[in-house]
Design a protein around this motif. Structure first.
Motif, mmCIF file in Angstrom:
data_model
loop_
_atom_site.group_PDB
_atom_site.id
_atom_site.type_symbol
_atom_site.label_atom_id
_atom_site.label_comp_id
_atom_site.label_asym_id
_atom_site.label_seq_id
_atom_site.Cartn_x
_atom_site.Cartn_y
_atom_site.Cartn_z
ATOM 1 N N ASP A 1 -13.909 -8.683 47.314
ATOM 2 C CA ASP A 1 -12.621 -8.984 47.950
ATOM 3 C C ASP A 1 -12.318 -10.483 47.877
ATOM 4 N N ALA A 2 -13.362 -11.275 48.115
ATOM 5 C CA ALA A 2 -13.164 -12.734 48.069
ATOM 6 C C ALA A 2 -12.784 -13.176 46.660
ATOM 7 N N VAL A 3 -13.413 -12.589 45.649
ATOM 8 C CA VAL A 3 -13.098 -12.939 44.263
ATOM 9 C C VAL A 3 -11.658 -12.543 43.939
ATOM 10 N N GLU A 4 -11.288 -11.348 44.417
ATOM 11 C CA GLU A 4 -9.920 -10.882 44.166
ATOM 12 C C GLU A 4 -8.897 -11.827 44.810
ATOM 13 N N ALA A 5 -9.207 -12.290 46.018
ATOM 14 C CA ALA A 5 -8.300 -13.223 46.698
ATOM 15 C C ALA A 5 -8.160 -14.518 45.890
ATOM 16 N N LEU A 6 -9.282 -14.973 45.345
ATOM 17 C CA LEU A 6 -9.226 -16.200 44.520
ATOM 18 C C LEU A 6 -8.415 -15.967 43.250
ATOM 19 N N ARG A 7 -8.596 -14.739 42.673
ATOM 20 C CA ARG A 7 -7.852 -14.424 41.447
ATOM 21 C C ARG A 7 -6.334 -14.462 41.726
ATOM 22 N N VAL A 8 -5.944 -13.835 42.832
ATOM 23 C CA VAL A 8 -4.515 -13.807 43.169
ATOM 24 C C VAL A 8 -4.010 -15.238 43.405
ATOM 25 N N GLY A 9 -4.825 -16.025 44.112
ATOM 26 C CA GLY A 9 -4.433 -17.409 44.430
ATOM 27 C C GLY A 9 -4.293 -18.293 43.184
#
Ligand code: DAH
Length: 363
Positions: free
Chosen positions: A22-30
């Motif tokens: 989830d944290a990686v996905e948040a970084l990807r979106v950001g």
């Protein structure tokens, strides 16, 4: 360091330290999402002069590729770690004993019935059955116990309410009616045992209203008391798993046999406990009655439609519960039918070992 190099270092460090998908996905979106920082930088390329683009384009493209690669690698690493953790926790250790769950056990009565069936099968007997709700004729009359016979009073019979024009029905008081049913349906020679439930209105430490008997019947030509004695001796030796069983035959009376004998086995006292085996006529011994038997009364053979001058035989009957108590050492019959799990665990048998007789008959 340039602004873009700073941004790249920051994003790569964030991705490296992200510890959930989830944290990686948040970084990807950001970074790479529609409104992400990297996406924003890429959009600025369109408004640049060719020279500017030539200068700033490559670091921005490099930023995008580096961040994309870092995210892809991090995702793969986290997925692999999750899979490894699952495999480690779900591994089955094949060397552990299987968890069999709650175990039932074979009731001593069933165990003893199996043992009896096995012993008599070796002697050529088959198993016969009959109804527990019997009529008066099969339970008494055909067995030479007429209406007025005092032996009827000896059996504390459970009768069903009389019904107009119907046969008088009862709960069978012994397994002997199976003798009658077998003789009436099976042409001789006959060799059967009939184990089953019987009922009498009686209750104390050695009597329960329902208990178990086993009946034996042999009908053939030229059958004598000698055959009876040999059969019972062979059976009791196999059942008690001892060669030194000594029988004592005492004259007795049963309406359905003539002559009738009661069979005792010798026991010796070992630490105050009766142990079956040996001559009962010794100082520390005695005799225990184990069976009723005799030569089948001609009147019974006749009642079943056979000619008693042609066919003779012997019969015997005994309590299965009592045999179980003698062999396995229980002293209160009522406990057999209480269904107390502690008792069943203690006295029950493993379903995988049944029957336990090692040698069988005549080995
Ligand atoms: N039916 C008898 C009883 O319940 C036991 C018995 C005695 C059975 C002698 C027999 C026999 O077959 O021959 O007490």
């Amino acid at each position: 360091m340039s602004e873009i190099a700073n941004l790249k270092a920051g994003l790569i460090a964030d991705i490296a330290s992200a510890d959930t998908l989830d944290a990686v996905e948040a970084l990807r979106v950001g970074a790479l999402g529609k409104n992400g920082v990297v996406t924003g930088l890429l959009k600025t390329l369109g408004g640049m002069s060719p020279d500017e683009r030539l200068d700033k384009g490559p670091p921005i493209q490099d930023l995008r590729e580096s961040v994309t690669a870092a995210i892809t690698a991090k995702k793969a690493a986290l997925e692999q770690a999750a899979l490894d953790a699952r495999l480690a926790s779900e591994t089955i250790d094949m060397t552990l004993p299987a968890d069999l769950g709650p175990q039932g056990s074979v009731h001593p009565v069933s165990q003893v019935m199996d043992e009896l069936a096995e012993i008599f099968a070796d002697l050529g007997f088959s198993v016969a059955t009959g109804p527990e709700i019997e009529d008066d004729w099969h339970n008494f009359t055909a067995l030479n116990i007429p209406e007025t016979h005092p032996a009827r009073a000896m059996h504390d019979t459970f009768y069903f309410p009389d019904e107009e024009g119907q046969k008088r029905m009862l709960l069978r008081t012994h397994t002997s009616p199976v003798q009658i049913r077998t003789m009436m349906t099976t042409p001789p020679p006959i060799r059967i045992i009939a184990p089953g439930r019987v009922y009498r209105s009686d209750s104390d430490a050695t009597h329960t209203p329902m208990f178990h008997q086993i009946e034996g019947l042999v009908i053939d030509k030229g059958i004598t008391l000698g055959h009876l004695k040999w059969t019972l001796e062979t059976f009791l030796k196999a059942f008690f798993e001892r060669e030194d069983i000594v029988l004592r035959l005492r004259p007795s009376y049963f309406p359905f046999t003539e002559p009738s004998v009661e069979v005792d086995v010798g026991y010796t006292l070992v630490n105050g406990q009766r142990v079956i085996g040996g001559d009962g006529d010794v100082a520390d011994g005695g005799w225990l009655e184990v069976l009723g038997s005799g030569m089948v009364n001609r009147r019974v053979i006749e009642a079943c439609g056979l000619d008693p001058d042609e066919w003779q035989g012997f019969a015997f009957g005994t309590g299965v519960d009592r045999l179980a108590m003698l062999k396995y050492g229980m002293n209160d019959l009522r406990a057999f039918f209480d269904g107390d799990l502690r008792w069943l665990k203690h006295y029950g048998f493993s379903a995988l070992d049944v029957p336990t007789l090692s040698g069988g008959v005549g080995a």
